[in-house]
Design a protein around this motif. Structure first.
Motif, PDB file in Angstrom:
ATOM      1  N   PHE A  49       4.625  59.101 -26.115  1.00 54.83           N
ATOM      2  CA  PHE A  49       4.559  57.941 -26.997  1.00 54.83           C
ATOM      3  C   PHE A  49       5.812  57.091 -26.815  1.00 54.83           C
ATOM      4  CE2 PHE A  49       1.747  59.811 -30.629  1.00 54.83           C
ATOM      5  CZ  PHE A  49       0.821  60.224 -29.694  1.00 54.83           C
ATOM      6  N   THR A  50       5.642  55.792 -26.998  1.00 48.34           N
ATOM      7  CA  THR A  50       6.767  54.868 -26.927  1.00 48.34           C
ATOM      8  C   THR A  50       6.705  53.908 -28.103  1.00 48.34           C
ATOM      9  OG1 THR A  50       6.789  54.964 -24.497  1.00 48.34           O
ATOM     10  CG2 THR A  50       7.952  53.134 -25.551  1.00 48.34           C
ATOM     11  N   ILE A  51       7.790  53.845 -28.849  1.00 49.68           N
ATOM     12  CA  ILE A  51       7.878  52.891 -29.955  1.00 49.68           C
ATOM     13  C   ILE A  51       8.692  51.699 -29.485  1.00 49.68           C
ATOM     14  CG2 ILE A  51       9.936  54.010 -30.958  1.00 49.68           C
ATOM     15  CD1 ILE A  51       8.841  53.246 -33.733  1.00 49.68           C
ATOM     16  N   SER A  52       8.262  50.522 -29.870  1.00 54.29           N
ATOM     17  CA  SER A  52       8.972  49.302 -29.510  1.00 54.29           C
ATOM     18  C   SER A  52       8.794  48.285 -30.618  1.00 54.29           C
ATOM     19  CB  SER A  52       8.455  48.737 -28.183  1.00 54.29           C
ATOM     20  OG  SER A  52       7.092  48.388 -28.285  1.00 54.29           O
ATOM     21  N   ARG A  53       9.543  47.220 -30.539  1.00 53.88           N
ATOM     22  CA  ARG A  53       9.419  46.180 -31.559  1.00 53.88           C
ATOM     23  C   ARG A  53       9.645  44.809 -30.956  1.00 53.88           C
ATOM     24  NH1 ARG A  53      13.826  44.482 -30.268  1.00 53.88           N
ATOM     25  NH2 ARG A  53      15.874  44.909 -31.196  1.00 53.88           N
ATOM     26  N   ASP A  54       8.995  43.850 -31.573  1.00 51.86           N
ATOM     27  CA  ASP A  54       9.161  42.454 -31.213  1.00 51.86           C
ATOM     28  C   ASP A  54       9.670  41.760 -32.469  1.00 51.86           C
ATOM     29  OD1 ASP A  54       8.857  39.718 -30.713  1.00 51.86           O
ATOM     30  OD2 ASP A  54       7.118  40.050 -29.429  1.00 51.86           O
ATOM     31  N   ARG A  55      10.949  41.501 -32.509  1.00 49.05           N
ATOM     32  CA  ARG A  55      11.528  40.938 -33.722  1.00 49.05           C
ATOM     33  C   ARG A  55      11.001  39.545 -33.994  1.00 49.05           C
ATOM     34  NH1 ARG A  55      17.836  41.477 -34.103  1.00 49.05           N
ATOM     35  NH2 ARG A  55      17.358  40.628 -36.159  1.00 49.05           N
ATOM     36  N   ALA A  56      10.726  38.787 -32.941  1.00 48.87           N
ATOM     37  CA  ALA A  56      10.208  37.424 -33.138  1.00 48.87           C
ATOM     38  C   ALA A  56       8.863  37.444 -33.849  1.00 48.87           C
ATOM     39  CB  ALA A  56      10.090  36.714 -31.794  1.00 48.87           C
ATOM     40  N   LYS A  57       8.085  38.496 -33.592  1.00 51.35           N
ATOM     41  CA  LYS A  57       6.775  38.635 -34.219  1.00 51.35           C
ATOM     42  C   LYS A  57       6.820  39.559 -35.425  1.00 51.35           C
ATOM     43  CE  LYS A  57       4.131  37.844 -29.977  1.00 51.35           C
ATOM     44  NZ  LYS A  57       3.103  38.396 -29.047  1.00 51.35           N
ATOM     45  N   SER A  58       7.998  40.123 -35.701  1.00 47.11           N
ATOM     46  CA  SER A  58       8.144  41.096 -36.797  1.00 47.11           C
ATOM     47  C   SER A  58       7.104  42.193 -36.693  1.00 47.11           C
ATOM     48  CB  SER A  58       8.041  40.385 -38.159  1.00 47.11           C
ATOM     49  OG  SER A  58       9.112  39.499 -38.346  1.00 47.11           O
ATOM     50  N   THR A  59       6.946  42.694 -35.508  1.00 43.02           N
ATOM     51  CA  THR A  59       5.903  43.685 -35.242  1.00 43.02           C
ATOM     52  C   THR A  59       6.489  44.885 -34.505  1.00 43.02           C
ATOM     53  OG1 THR A  59       4.193  41.990 -35.154  1.00 43.02           O
ATOM     54  CG2 THR A  59       3.674  44.102 -34.131  1.00 43.02           C
ATOM     55  N   VAL A  60       6.046  46.055 -34.915  1.00 42.37           N
ATOM     56  CA  VAL A  60       6.422  47.299 -34.258  1.00 42.37           C
ATOM     57  C   VAL A  60       5.172  47.893 -33.621  1.00 42.37           C
ATOM     58  CG1 VAL A  60       7.319  49.627 -34.610  1.00 42.37           C
ATOM     59  CG2 VAL A  60       8.291  47.732 -35.872  1.00 42.37           C
ATOM     60  N   TYR A  61       5.352  48.462 -32.454  1.00 41.76           N
ATOM     61  CA  TYR A  61       4.237  49.031 -31.715  1.00 41.76           C
ATOM     62  C   TYR A  61       4.466  50.523 -31.462  1.00 41.76           C
ATOM     63  CZ  TYR A  61       3.673  44.077 -30.638  1.00 41.76           C
ATOM     64  OH  TYR A  61       3.550  42.717 -30.733  1.00 41.76           O
ATOM     65  N   LEU A  62       3.373  51.229 -31.350  1.00 43.83           N
ATOM     66  CA  LEU A  62       3.438  52.620 -30.902  1.00 43.83           C
ATOM     67  C   LEU A  62       2.426  52.753 -29.777  1.00 43.83           C
ATOM     68  CD1 LEU A  62       4.755  55.411 -31.423  1.00 43.83           C
ATOM     69  CD2 LEU A  62       2.695  55.979 -32.751  1.00 43.83           C
ATOM     70  N   GLN A  63       2.936  52.842 -28.566  1.00 41.70           N
ATOM     71  CA  GLN A  63       2.089  53.047 -27.395  1.00 41.70           C
ATOM     72  C   GLN A  63       1.920  54.545 -27.199  1.00 41.70           C
ATOM     73  OE1 GLN A  63       0.592  50.700 -25.186  1.00 41.70           O
ATOM     74  NE2 GLN A  63      -0.442  52.567 -24.499  1.00 41.70           N
ATOM     75  N   MET A  64       0.679  54.985 -27.250  1.00 42.59           N
ATOM     76  CA  MET A  64       0.381  56.413 -27.147  1.00 42.59           C
ATOM     77  C   MET A  64      -0.374  56.670 -25.852  1.00 42.59           C
ATOM     78  SD  MET A  64      -0.767  57.081 -31.107  1.00 42.59           S
ATOM     79  CE  MET A  64      -1.991  55.785 -31.115  1.00 42.59           C
TER      80      MET A  64
END
Length: 123
Positions: free
Chosen positions: A67-82
């Protein structure tokens, strides 16, 4: 802070899936964003967290390397790639925000929660 999780679904073992968490409101007060999961009959468990500004990450041993967690601050979004999903990864996945500067893996320390998104892993 309001959190909206999305992206869950039904996948087969070995497949990949990305779930997202859109944050709104006072995101400037957030230090960490975390992903947790809860399977039926089990307690909610930590999956991963990311420092909102520094982007440093930390993972549970059970998902490390998959799994990889990442974030896009411009979009205020956090992702979890599984990736390489297993049947034991099936759960409701929750995103959460922590406004304390001390990193933690305990659900009780996170102040704000999204509604959860269901991930089913089955052949």
């Amino acid at each position: 802070v309001q959190l909206q999780a999305s992206g869950g679904g039904l996948v087969q073992p070995g497949d990949s899936l990305r779930v997202s968490c859109a944050a709104s409101g006072r995101t400037g007060s957030v230090y960490f964003m975390g992903w947790f999961r809860q399977a039926p009959g089990k307690e909610r468990e930590f999956v991963a967290r990311i420092h909102w500004k520094a982007s440093s990450t930390y993972y549970a041993d059970s998902v490390k390397g998959r799994f990889t967690i990442s974030r896009d601050r411009a979009k205020s979004t956090v992702y979890l790639q599984m990736s390489s999903l297993k049947p034991e990864d099936a759960a409701v996945y929750y995103c959460a925000a922590d406004t304390d500067s001390i990193p933690t893996i305990w659900p009780r320390d996170y102040n704000y929660w999204g509604q959860g998104t269901l991930v089913t892993v089955s052949s």
